[in-house]
Design a protein around this motif. Sequence first.
Motif, PDB file in Angstrom:
ATOM      1  N   ARG A   1      -5.028   8.525   2.108  1.00  0.00           N
ATOM      2  CA  ARG A   1      -6.238   9.113   2.695  1.00  0.00           C
ATOM      3  C   ARG A   1      -6.311   8.922   4.209  1.00  0.00           C
ATOM      4  O   ARG A   1      -6.791   9.788   4.929  1.00  0.00           O
ATOM      5  N   THR A   2      -5.876   7.753   4.706  1.00  0.00           N
ATOM      6  CA  THR A   2      -6.067   7.446   6.122  1.00  0.00           C
ATOM      7  C   THR A   2      -4.733   7.241   6.838  1.00  0.00           C
ATOM      8  O   THR A   2      -3.705   6.957   6.216  1.00  0.00           O
ATOM      9  N   LYS A   3      -4.785   7.378   8.153  1.00  0.00           N
ATOM     10  CA  LYS A   3      -3.587   7.148   8.972  1.00  0.00           C
ATOM     11  C   LYS A   3      -3.115   5.704   8.847  1.00  0.00           C
ATOM     12  O   LYS A   3      -1.918   5.429   8.804  1.00  0.00           O
ATOM     13  N   ARG A   4      -4.085   4.776   8.786  1.00  0.00           N
ATOM     14  CA  ARG A   4      -3.741   3.361   8.690  1.00  0.00           C
ATOM     15  C   ARG A   4      -2.992   3.064   7.388  1.00  0.00           C
ATOM     16  O   ARG A   4      -1.962   2.377   7.398  1.00  0.00           O
ATOM     17  N   ASP A   5      -3.514   3.570   6.257  1.00  0.00           N
ATOM     18  CA  ASP A   5      -2.843   3.343   4.979  1.00  0.00           C
ATOM     19  C   ASP A   5      -1.467   4.003   4.951  1.00  0.00           C
ATOM     20  O   ASP A   5      -0.515   3.453   4.386  1.00  0.00           O
ATOM     21  N   THR A   6      -1.376   5.185   5.552  1.00  0.00           N
ATOM     22  CA  THR A   6      -0.100   5.902   5.599  1.00  0.00           C
ATOM     23  C   THR A   6       0.965   5.063   6.297  1.00  0.00           C
ATOM     24  O   THR A   6       2.084   4.883   5.787  1.00  0.00           O
ATOM     25  N   GLN A   7       0.624   4.532   7.478  1.00  0.00           N
ATOM     26  CA  GLN A   7       1.578   3.718   8.229  1.00  0.00           C
ATOM     27  C   GLN A   7       1.917   2.432   7.472  1.00  0.00           C
ATOM     28  O   GLN A   7       3.083   2.023   7.402  1.00  0.00           O
ATOM     29  N   LYS A   8       0.908   1.821   6.877  1.00  0.00           N
ATOM     30  CA  LYS A   8       1.103   0.548   6.178  1.00  0.00           C
ATOM     31  C   LYS A   8       2.023   0.714   4.967  1.00  0.00           C
ATOM     32  O   LYS A   8       2.947  -0.082   4.756  1.00  0.00           O
ATOM     33  N   VAL A   9       1.773   1.732   4.156  1.00  0.00           N
ATOM     34  CA  VAL A   9       2.586   1.961   2.961  1.00  0.00           C
ATOM     35  C   VAL A   9       4.025   2.291   3.348  1.00  0.00           C
ATOM     36  O   VAL A   9       4.980   1.796   2.739  1.00  0.00           O
ATOM     37  N   ALA A  10       4.203   3.144   4.373  1.00  0.00           N
ATOM     38  CA  ALA A  10       5.561   3.494   4.814  1.00  0.00           C
ATOM     39  C   ALA A  10       6.311   2.258   5.292  1.00  0.00           C
ATOM     40  O   ALA A  10       7.492   2.071   4.964  1.00  0.00           O
ATOM     41  N   GLU A  11       5.646   1.411   6.064  1.00  0.00           N
ATOM     42  CA  GLU A  11       6.297   0.196   6.565  1.00  0.00           C
ATOM     43  C   GLU A  11       6.694  -0.731   5.428  1.00  0.00           C
ATOM     44  O   GLU A  11       7.786  -1.316   5.443  1.00  0.00           O
ATOM     45  N   ARG A  12       5.831  -0.867   4.418  1.00  0.00           N
ATOM     46  CA  ARG A  12       6.161  -1.732   3.284  1.00  0.00           C
ATOM     47  C   ARG A  12       7.353  -1.183   2.501  1.00  0.00           C
ATOM     48  O   ARG A  12       8.222  -1.938   2.049  1.00  0.00           O
ATOM     49  N   LEU A  13       7.402   0.134   2.327  1.00  0.00           N
ATOM     50  CA  LEU A  13       8.530   0.743   1.619  1.00  0.00           C
ATOM     51  C   LEU A  13       9.837   0.516   2.369  1.00  0.00           C
ATOM     52  O   LEU A  13      10.873   0.194   1.771  1.00  0.00           O
ATOM     53  N   ILE A  14       9.787   0.689   3.681  1.00  0.00           N
ATOM     54  CA  ILE A  14      10.990   0.476   4.496  1.00  0.00           C
ATOM     55  C   ILE A  14      11.438  -0.973   4.402  1.00  0.00           C
ATOM     56  O   ILE A  14      12.630  -1.262   4.237  1.00  0.00           O
ATOM     57  N   GLU A  15      10.488  -1.896   4.502  1.00  0.00           N
ATOM     58  CA  GLU A  15      10.823  -3.319   4.394  1.00  0.00           C
ATOM     59  C   GLU A  15      11.445  -3.647   3.041  1.00  0.00           C
ATOM     60  O   GLU A  15      12.309  -4.526   2.946  1.00  0.00           O
ATOM     61  N   ASP A  16      11.028  -2.938   1.994  1.00  0.00           N
ATOM     62  CA  ASP A  16      11.558  -3.178   0.659  1.00  0.00           C
ATOM     63  C   ASP A  16      12.844  -2.394   0.384  1.00  0.00           C
ATOM     64  O   ASP A  16      13.346  -2.398  -0.746  1.00  0.00           O
ATOM     65  N   GLY A  17      13.359  -1.709   1.404  1.00  0.00           N
ATOM     66  CA  GLY A  17      14.670  -1.075   1.290  1.00  0.00           C
ATOM     67  C   GLY A  17      14.687   0.369   0.861  1.00  0.00           C
ATOM     68  O   GLY A  17      15.740   0.896   0.510  1.00  0.00           O
ATOM     69  N   TYR A  18      13.545   1.034   0.884  1.00  0.00           N
ATOM     70  CA  TYR A  18      13.519   2.444   0.488  1.00  0.00           C
ATOM     71  C   TYR A  18      13.694   3.344   1.715  1.00  0.00           C
ATOM     72  O   TYR A  18      13.343   2.961   2.826  1.00  0.00           O
ATOM     73  N   ASN A  19      14.208   4.545   1.472  1.00  0.00           N
ATOM     74  CA  ASN A  19      14.320   5.543   2.542  1.00  0.00           C
ATOM     75  C   ASN A  19      12.956   6.192   2.733  1.00  0.00           C
ATOM     76  O   ASN A  19      12.630   7.179   2.081  1.00  0.00           O
ATOM     77  N   ALA A  20      12.134   5.625   3.591  1.00  0.00           N
ATOM     78  CA  ALA A  20      10.761   6.102   3.751  1.00  0.00           C
ATOM     79  C   ALA A  20      10.450   6.386   5.217  1.00  0.00           C
ATOM     80  O   ALA A  20      11.139   5.906   6.124  1.00  0.00           O
ATOM     81  N   GLY A  21       9.415   7.157   5.441  1.00  0.00           N
ATOM     82  CA  GLY A  21       8.942   7.454   6.788  1.00  0.00           C
ATOM     83  C   GLY A  21       7.477   7.817   6.738  1.00  0.00           C
ATOM     84  O   GLY A  21       6.951   8.183   5.673  1.00  0.00           O
ATOM     85  N   ALA A  22       6.782   7.719   7.866  1.00  0.00           N
ATOM     86  CA  ALA A  22       5.349   8.027   7.934  1.00  0.00           C
ATOM     87  C   ALA A  22       5.123   9.283   8.758  1.00  0.00           C
ATOM     88  O   ALA A  22       5.843   9.550   9.730  1.00  0.00           O
ATOM     89  N   LEU A  23       4.109  10.059   8.359  1.00  0.00           N
ATOM     90  CA  LEU A  23       3.725  11.261   9.100  1.00  0.00           C
ATOM     91  C   LEU A  23       2.205  11.310   9.164  1.00  0.00           C
ATOM     92  O   LEU A  23       1.535  11.503   8.155  1.00  0.00           O
ATOM     93  N   HIS A  24       1.669  11.091  10.373  1.00  0.00           N
ATOM     94  CA  HIS A  24       0.215  11.114  10.550  1.00  0.00           C
ATOM     95  C   HIS A  24      -0.125  11.463  11.994  1.00  0.00           C
ATOM     96  O   HIS A  24       0.750  11.566  12.863  1.00  0.00           O
ATOM     97  N   GLY A  25      -1.410  11.631  12.265  1.00  0.00           N
ATOM     98  CA  GLY A  25      -1.860  12.144  13.550  1.00  0.00           C
ATOM     99  C   GLY A  25      -1.670  11.233  14.736  1.00  0.00           C
ATOM    100  O   GLY A  25      -1.749  11.693  15.884  1.00  0.00           O
ATOM    101  N   ASP A  26      -1.416   9.932  14.525  1.00  0.00           N
ATOM    102  CA  ASP A  26      -1.241   9.019  15.649  1.00  0.00           C
ATOM    103  C   ASP A  26       0.181   9.034  16.215  1.00  0.00           C
ATOM    104  O   ASP A  26       0.444   8.391  17.230  1.00  0.00           O
TER     105      ASP A  26
END
Length: 579
Positions: free
Chosen positions: A250-275
């Motif tokens: 829902r939010t830019k903050r959650d988007t960035q947080k979830v993407a960072e956690r996925l990357i830290e856990d070794g997944y091929n992830a990225g974030a896309l939001h307005g900031d």
Amino acid sequence: MNKFEQLGLNEQLLKAINDMGFETPSEVQEKAIPVLLANETDMVALAQTGTGKTAAFGFPMIQKIDVNSRTTQGLILSPTRELCLQIANELKLYSKHIPSLNVAAIYGGASISEQARQVKRGAQIVVATPGRMKDMISRRMVDISKIEYCVLDEADEMLNMGFYEDISEILSHTPKEKNTWLFSATMPKEVARIAKKFMKEPQEITVGTKNSAAENVQHEYYVVGGRDRYLALKRLADTNPDIFSVVFCRTKRDTQKVAERLIEDGYNAGALHGDLSQNQRDIVMKAFRAKQIQMLVATDVAARGIDVDDITHVINYQLPDEIETYTHRSGRTGRAGKSGISMVIITKSELRKIHSIERIIQQKFETKKIPTADEICEIQLYHLASKIKNTEVNQEVENYLPAVNDVLEGIDREELIKKMVSVEFGRFVEYYKKAGDINVSANGSPQDFSSEGKVRYFINVGSRDGYDWMVLKDFLREQLQLGKDDIFKVDVKESFSFFNTNAEHSEAVLQMFSEFKMDGRFINVEISKNTRGGGGSRRKGGGGNKRGKNKGFGEKRFGKKGGKGNFSGGGKRRSRKKF
């Protein structure tokens, strides 16, 4: 004969269509193009995301533009920078054989003076975001007082983003005698308000049912505790090793947080939001289109510019605030004739929203459980075995084989397979060793997914063989002569799949596939130990294969690569590459 020829398009456009390999127009194109070409009329077109709306208004606008004039004659408003650029690029492809036609993209995050120069050089069509367009009008950098055609693309999303005042201001600078074409996935009251205020007796076309979802998208929901939402996301990813998905927050903050956690856990992830800066967004989208990113975590606004046909899953990490937005989200998958899956992770307090969405999309959700640790490990084991089997041998290895054989001397074939698989698989088992069940029922207790009277099967075909859940379900129904509801909980992986039937059909299923061959290859179906869905722990050697047990990971178990198409995503699992 190319079916686009029957719509009334000119030779230059038909040549571009042929270059792009288009043969058959989509439903919205077939309905809109002839009407817009033949008439000077306003239009309201309701069609879901991914149905070819850009071509539906793009082709008629290009054909009607006077290329001998340098005046801006066409204006297209879209909600985001990504979508603005996407539309502009598509229009340039459509008009590639019309050298005198110029298209300019106007959006925030780039040089406003350079964009003004592009318009002044003679852009007959301007594609713009509302905010930047309003800004340029106020600075007198653009003149839209003589436009003849105005398109409001993704109108419902623009209004959801609060652009009503901006759109009203922009349209006040356009002539009254113009054609306005409004394209939208849904028709909330705000869109109807725009149509009533700025359009005159618009023709209306509807593709599918208003607000309905694409029929080739399967909708699922998983109920977990609020603190287990991220664990649920990881397990869903681990259950689908070849996932290529958009994860909505829902939010830019959650988007960035979830993407960072996925990357830290070794997944091929990225974030896309307005900031993110425009350059950062471009880098992320380039990586996603190249499938270097398998899980793109995005906000609803940022995702409007995503135009990728091969997305296998949409995961609603959180449901949107506006229920109608779910239609936009699920429309990211199941595009270009392919099927897709839309997953929703919810808590028990959100169950009522599922029923609201079902009424809007006019489709039912399937209740599913987050796979258990055993089920995930089983799926990952099959995936690893298939990956090993299908890996092309690097011939340079030959030089090192004598030394390798010396090291491995004395180890028999079966023991060697176990050790080889354990090298990569061991960490998965270790991670999930103490993982508990995180499913929750509506009253907060562990869910009761009764398996009584149901049988789950393993079958050795998957997306690598050209199957998705719809194709496999149809194939099984055809072979077994069963009704559409007799085959359920179909889960397709890269080289194998699972499905369920009621127990009464079990004997017929096993009998049919006891010696079943297709294109010279045995199709094995065996009973799984776990019947609850979302995977299954197969019983050793059991089920419908009467040709004996296949030790290790031989060809008969996993089969040869066959069929056409690949419905799965790409990229290497659990890579540590970051974006």
